[in-house]
Motif scaffolding. Structure first.
Motif, PDB file in Angstrom:
ATOM      1  N   VAL A  13       0.831  -1.204   0.000  1.00  0.00           N
ATOM      2  CA  VAL A  13       0.000   0.000   0.000  1.00  0.00           C
ATOM      3  C   VAL A  13       0.866   1.255   0.000  1.00  0.00           C
ATOM      4  CG1 VAL A  13      -1.603   1.382   1.364  1.00  0.00           C
ATOM      5  CG2 VAL A  13      -2.038  -1.054   1.035  1.00  0.00           C
ATOM      6  N   TYR A  14       1.870   1.290   0.888  1.00  0.00           N
ATOM      7  CA  TYR A  14       2.717   2.487   0.964  1.00  0.00           C
ATOM      8  C   TYR A  14       3.581   2.637  -0.286  1.00  0.00           C
ATOM      9  CZ  TYR A  14       1.436   3.653   5.732  1.00  0.00           C
ATOM     10  OH  TYR A  14       0.737   4.031   6.835  1.00  0.00           O
ATOM     11  N   THR A  15       4.031   1.515  -0.832  1.00  0.00           N
ATOM     12  CA  THR A  15       4.777   1.575  -2.084  1.00  0.00           C
ATOM     13  C   THR A  15       3.916   2.144  -3.202  1.00  0.00           C
ATOM     14  OG1 THR A  15       6.100  -0.352  -1.426  1.00  0.00           O
ATOM     15  CG2 THR A  15       6.073   0.224  -3.770  1.00  0.00           C
ATOM     16  N   CYS A  16       2.657   1.703  -3.234  1.00  0.00           N
ATOM     17  CA  CYS A  16       1.722   2.203  -4.234  1.00  0.00           C
ATOM     18  C   CYS A  16       1.478   3.695  -4.065  1.00  0.00           C
ATOM     19  CB  CYS A  16       0.409   1.424  -4.129  1.00  0.00           C
ATOM     20  SG  CYS A  16      -0.887   1.984  -5.247  1.00  0.00           S
ATOM     21  N   LEU A  17       1.295   4.130  -2.814  1.00  0.00           N
ATOM     22  CA  LEU A  17       1.076   5.551  -2.553  1.00  0.00           C
ATOM     23  C   LEU A  17       2.277   6.383  -2.980  1.00  0.00           C
ATOM     24  CD1 LEU A  17      -0.640   5.410   0.963  1.00  0.00           C
ATOM     25  CD2 LEU A  17      -1.698   6.114  -1.170  1.00  0.00           C
ATOM     26  N   GLY A  18       3.465   5.907  -2.665  1.00  0.00           N
ATOM     27  CA  GLY A  18       4.668   6.641  -3.041  1.00  0.00           C
ATOM     28  C   GLY A  18       4.847   6.703  -4.542  1.00  0.00           C
ATOM     29  N   THR A  19       4.603   5.575  -5.196  1.00  0.00           N
ATOM     30  CA  THR A  19       4.708   5.540  -6.656  1.00  0.00           C
ATOM     31  C   THR A  19       3.691   6.475  -7.306  1.00  0.00           C
ATOM     32  OG1 THR A  19       5.455   3.235  -6.553  1.00  0.00           O
ATOM     33  CG2 THR A  19       4.636   4.043  -8.670  1.00  0.00           C
ATOM     34  N   GLY A  20       2.462   6.444  -6.781  1.00  0.00           N
ATOM     35  CA  GLY A  20       1.428   7.319  -7.319  1.00  0.00           C
ATOM     36  C   GLY A  20       1.773   8.782  -7.165  1.00  0.00           C
ATOM     37  N   ALA A  21       2.299   9.157  -5.997  1.00  0.00           N
ATOM     38  CA  ALA A  21       2.669  10.554  -5.763  1.00  0.00           C
ATOM     39  C   ALA A  21       3.804  10.980  -6.685  1.00  0.00           C
ATOM     40  CB  ALA A  21       3.072  10.742  -4.302  1.00  0.00           C
ATOM     41  N   LEU A  22       4.789  10.096  -6.877  1.00  0.00           N
ATOM     42  CA  LEU A  22       5.916  10.424  -7.755  1.00  0.00           C
ATOM     43  C   LEU A  22       5.456  10.572  -9.198  1.00  0.00           C
ATOM     44  CD1 LEU A  22       8.972  10.841  -7.961  1.00  0.00           C
ATOM     45  CD2 LEU A  22       9.199   8.365  -8.299  1.00  0.00           C
ATOM     46  N   LEU A  23       4.619   9.650  -9.648  1.00  0.00           N
ATOM     47  CA  LEU A  23       4.104   9.738 -11.012  1.00  0.00           C
ATOM     48  C   LEU A  23       3.234  10.976 -11.206  1.00  0.00           C
ATOM     49  CD1 LEU A  23       3.129   6.011 -11.708  1.00  0.00           C
ATOM     50  CD2 LEU A  23       5.054   7.282 -12.673  1.00  0.00           C
ATOM     51  N   ALA A  24       2.421  11.298 -10.192  1.00  0.00           N
ATOM     52  CA  ALA A  24       1.558  12.477 -10.291  1.00  0.00           C
ATOM     53  C   ALA A  24       2.376  13.751 -10.451  1.00  0.00           C
ATOM     54  CB  ALA A  24       0.665  12.579  -9.056  1.00  0.00           C
ATOM     55  N   ARG A  33       4.386  16.294 -24.566  1.00  0.00           N
ATOM     56  CA  ARG A  33       4.488  16.318 -26.029  1.00  0.00           C
ATOM     57  C   ARG A  33       4.104  14.984 -26.674  1.00  0.00           C
ATOM     58  NH1 ARG A  33       7.253  20.745 -27.947  1.00  0.00           N
ATOM     59  NH2 ARG A  33       8.274  22.035 -26.378  1.00  0.00           N
ATOM     60  N   LEU A  34       3.612  14.065 -25.879  1.00  0.00           N
ATOM     61  CA  LEU A  34       3.286  12.737 -26.392  1.00  0.00           C
ATOM     62  C   LEU A  34       1.775  12.534 -26.452  1.00  0.00           C
ATOM     63  CD1 LEU A  34       5.881  10.597 -24.388  1.00  0.00           C
ATOM     64  CD2 LEU A  34       6.090  11.437 -26.742  1.00  0.00           C
ATOM     65  N   PRO A  35       1.303  11.699 -27.382  1.00  0.00           N
ATOM     66  CA  PRO A  35      -0.141  11.419 -27.473  1.00  0.00           C
ATOM     67  C   PRO A  35      -0.589  10.385 -26.440  1.00  0.00           C
ATOM     68  CG  PRO A  35       1.012  10.239 -29.194  1.00  0.00           C
ATOM     69  CD  PRO A  35       2.054  11.079 -28.497  1.00  0.00           C
ATOM     70  N   VAL A  36      -0.119  10.550 -25.230  1.00  0.00           N
ATOM     71  CA  VAL A  36      -0.485   9.668 -24.116  1.00  0.00           C
ATOM     72  C   VAL A  36      -0.763  10.565 -22.920  1.00  0.00           C
ATOM     73  CG1 VAL A  36       0.220   7.800 -22.592  1.00  0.00           C
ATOM     74  CG2 VAL A  36       0.969   7.787 -24.970  1.00  0.00           C
ATOM     75  N   SER A  37      -1.921  10.414 -22.324  1.00  0.00           N
ATOM     76  CA  SER A  37      -2.278  11.269 -21.194  1.00  0.00           C
ATOM     77  C   SER A  37      -1.850  10.643 -19.878  1.00  0.00           C
ATOM     78  CB  SER A  37      -3.791  11.517 -21.183  1.00  0.00           C
ATOM     79  OG  SER A  37      -4.477  10.317 -20.871  1.00  0.00           O
ATOM     80  N   VAL A  38      -1.795  11.462 -18.854  1.00  0.00           N
ATOM     81  CA  VAL A  38      -1.465  10.986 -17.510  1.00  0.00           C
ATOM     82  C   VAL A  38      -2.458   9.926 -17.037  1.00  0.00           C
ATOM     83  CG1 VAL A  38      -1.223  11.682 -15.091  1.00  0.00           C
ATOM     84  CG2 VAL A  38      -0.266  13.115 -16.913  1.00  0.00           C
ATOM     85  N   PRO A  39      -3.784  10.117 -17.209  1.00  0.00           N
ATOM     86  CA  PRO A  39      -4.720   9.068 -16.780  1.00  0.00           C
ATOM     87  C   PRO A  39      -4.475   7.717 -17.432  1.00  0.00           C
ATOM     88  CG  PRO A  39      -5.905  11.122 -17.108  1.00  0.00           C
ATOM     89  CD  PRO A  39      -4.517  11.339 -17.613  1.00  0.00           C
ATOM     90  N   ILE A  40      -4.027   7.682 -18.688  1.00  0.00           N
ATOM     91  CA  ILE A  40      -3.747   6.399 -19.338  1.00  0.00           C
ATOM     92  C   ILE A  40      -2.649   5.654 -18.591  1.00  0.00           C
ATOM     93  CG2 ILE A  40      -2.777   5.330 -21.415  1.00  0.00           C
ATOM     94  CD1 ILE A  40      -4.235   7.333 -23.098  1.00  0.00           C
ATOM     95  N   VAL A  41      -1.603   6.363 -18.201  1.00  0.00           N
ATOM     96  CA  VAL A  41      -0.500   5.725 -17.478  1.00  0.00           C
ATOM     97  C   VAL A  41      -0.978   5.217 -16.117  1.00  0.00           C
ATOM     98  CG1 VAL A  41       1.799   6.081 -16.498  1.00  0.00           C
ATOM     99  CG2 VAL A  41       1.199   7.150 -18.670  1.00  0.00           C
ATOM    100  N   PHE A  42      -1.758   6.012 -15.400  1.00  0.00           N
ATOM    101  CA  PHE A  42      -2.285   5.569 -14.109  1.00  0.00           C
ATOM    102  C   PHE A  42      -3.164   4.331 -14.274  1.00  0.00           C
ATOM    103  CE2 PHE A  42      -1.995  10.167 -12.430  1.00  0.00           C
ATOM    104  CZ  PHE A  42      -0.715   9.922 -11.954  1.00  0.00           C
TER     105      PHE A  42
END
Length: 427
Positions: A13-24, A33-42
């Motif tokens: 859970v904490y690893t997931c939270l940390g990863t999510g915060a870093l990615l956000a 500049r890429l045809p990929v949105s942040v929500p797609i990666v999440f």
């Protein structure tokens, strides 16, 4: 690996939270500049997460958690959207918004309900509920097509970003009357008689909207006076740059409106717009907006992780080809056609109006409304299939609109730079 060593749920859970915060924090710039949105990666990360020890969130079993977490994400997003809008409120300046709310939204609900009723053979109340749930465009997942941060200029917003931001800010609350109509229709045994319609028009439409708007105006006005003009210097928080005041405004507006039986979503957006008008050019609005945007991104990451994991773990097992067809029709035909018809002879170029019609992004708000409705009504055998249809529609929106957002908005920006459109119609 040592058989005595295992990954604990708590650690995951904490690893997931940390990863999510870093990615956000990192993804918006990495993907700009890429045809990929942040929500797609999440969402893709959520698909991977179902392989970990983390328990998968089931929106039926864990409905209360889904209800409140999506609720929090939406109200935070609504505050951010309202604070970002620079354009002064007005009948002509917000013409595209009124067209989308007054025409596109009812047309979308009607056509989607008809498609669900015909294809899935659902009762009218269930078809109307899913149509209402999928009606609002989402302020959370629309970051690529939203207006940017607050600025001192009042006329620096292009029509596409303004229309989509203001539409999402208002129709996420104005979908509520249609959801409540579906609940009342279900309680009446799918009968249009019995007096519930008169109560719905008076209470759920007129009174609750009035209370939501009034509460939002009051909170926004009072906070504007306090933050910028208070005679007590320590209370002039605009001078101290405290960003978390944005959360105070969000919770105050939402809590007051809900306590008075009004629409809290509407109150939050109106509060943000009203607060934005107080000292329009003050830099404190950027502080508030930046703080809310960070919270919103983290909440969005967690929710899309959960959606991806749910879909990958069999959450769409109840989806039939007819249910999938409803989601496809909504995004490829119903919303684009409704949005285009609503904007005939409206403001903006044809290419801008087409873009606005196309980007009917569905997301976190739809998940909230379905979780809320399932807690208020009894839908029994239809509940699992409703969740499958709605989650599938959200997945389509995240992928299709996420891929299209960057190239489409870049094209419109280049065209605007070559052929600037006069803003005289706005005044």
């Amino acid at each position: 690996m040592n058989p005595d060593v295992h990954i604990t749920t708590e650690g995951a859970v904490y690893t997931c939270l940390g990863t999510g915060a870093l990615l956000a924090a990192a993804l918006p710039r990495l993907l700009s500049r890429l045809p990929v949105s942040v929500p797609i990666v999440f969402l893709a990360a959520g698909v991977v997460l179902h392989l970990t020890p983390l328990p998968t969130v089931d929106p039926i079993v864990d409905r209360i958690w889904v209800h409140h977490l999506t609720e929090l994400c939406v109200i935070v997003s609504l505050m951010g959207a309202g604070l970002a809008i620079n354009r002064p409120f007005g009948r002509r300046s917000w013409a595209a918004t009124w067209r989308l709310l007054g025409l596109a939204m009812p047309l979308t609900i009607g056509a989607t309900a008809l498609a669900a009723w015909v294809l899935l053979d659902w009762p009218v109340s269930v078809a109307l509920l899913v149509a209402a749930v999928l009606a609002p465009t989402d302020p959370v997942l629309a970051s690529e097509v939203r207006v940017g941060e607050p600025s001192a200029e009042k006329e620096d917003e292009d029509e596409v970003r303004f229309a989509l931001t203001s539409e999402a800010g208002l129709n996420d609350s104005l979908a509520f009357p249609f959801v409540l109509a579906a609940l009342a229709l279900a309680a009446a045994g799918n009968s249009w008689t019995g007096g519930w319609m008169a109560h719905w028009v008076w209470s759920d439409v007129l009174i609750r909207i009035t209370v939501g708007v009034t509460a939002g105006l009051a909170i926004g006005f009072l906070l504007g006076r306090l933050l910028f003009r208070s005679r007590v210097k320590p209370l002039r928080l605009a001078e101290q740059g405290e960003g978390f005041v944005a959360l105070a405004a969000t919770f105050l507006a939402y809590g007051l409106a809900e306590a008075l039986h009004g629409y809290g979503f509407l109150a939050v957006f109106v509060t943000a717009c009203t607060l934005r008008r107080a000292e329009h050019s003050h830099g404190y609005h950027r502080v508030l907006h930046a703080f809310v945007e960070q919270i919103e991104r983290l909440l969005m990451a967690l929710l899309l992780f959960a959606v991806g994991a749910y879909a990958a773990s069999g959450g769409l097992a109840a989806l039939t080809w007819k249910g999938a067809a409803v989601g496809v029709l909504l995004h490829l035909l119903i919303r684009p056609a409704s949005g285009w018809l609503a904007q005939l002879r409206g403001p903006g170029r044809p290419s801008e109006r087409a873009t606005i019609a196309w980007f009917g992004i569905r997301g976190i708000g739809s998940l909230f409304y379905l979780a809320y409705a399932c807690g208020e009504g009894e839908f029994g055998v239809y509940e699992e299939e409703m969740w499958a249809v709605v989650v599938f529609a959200v997945l389509i929106s995240v992928v299709v609109h996420g891929v299209a957002a960057a190239p489409v908005t870049s094209y419109l920006d280049r065209r605007s730079a070559r052929d600037p459109l006069t803003a005289s119609w706005r005044r």
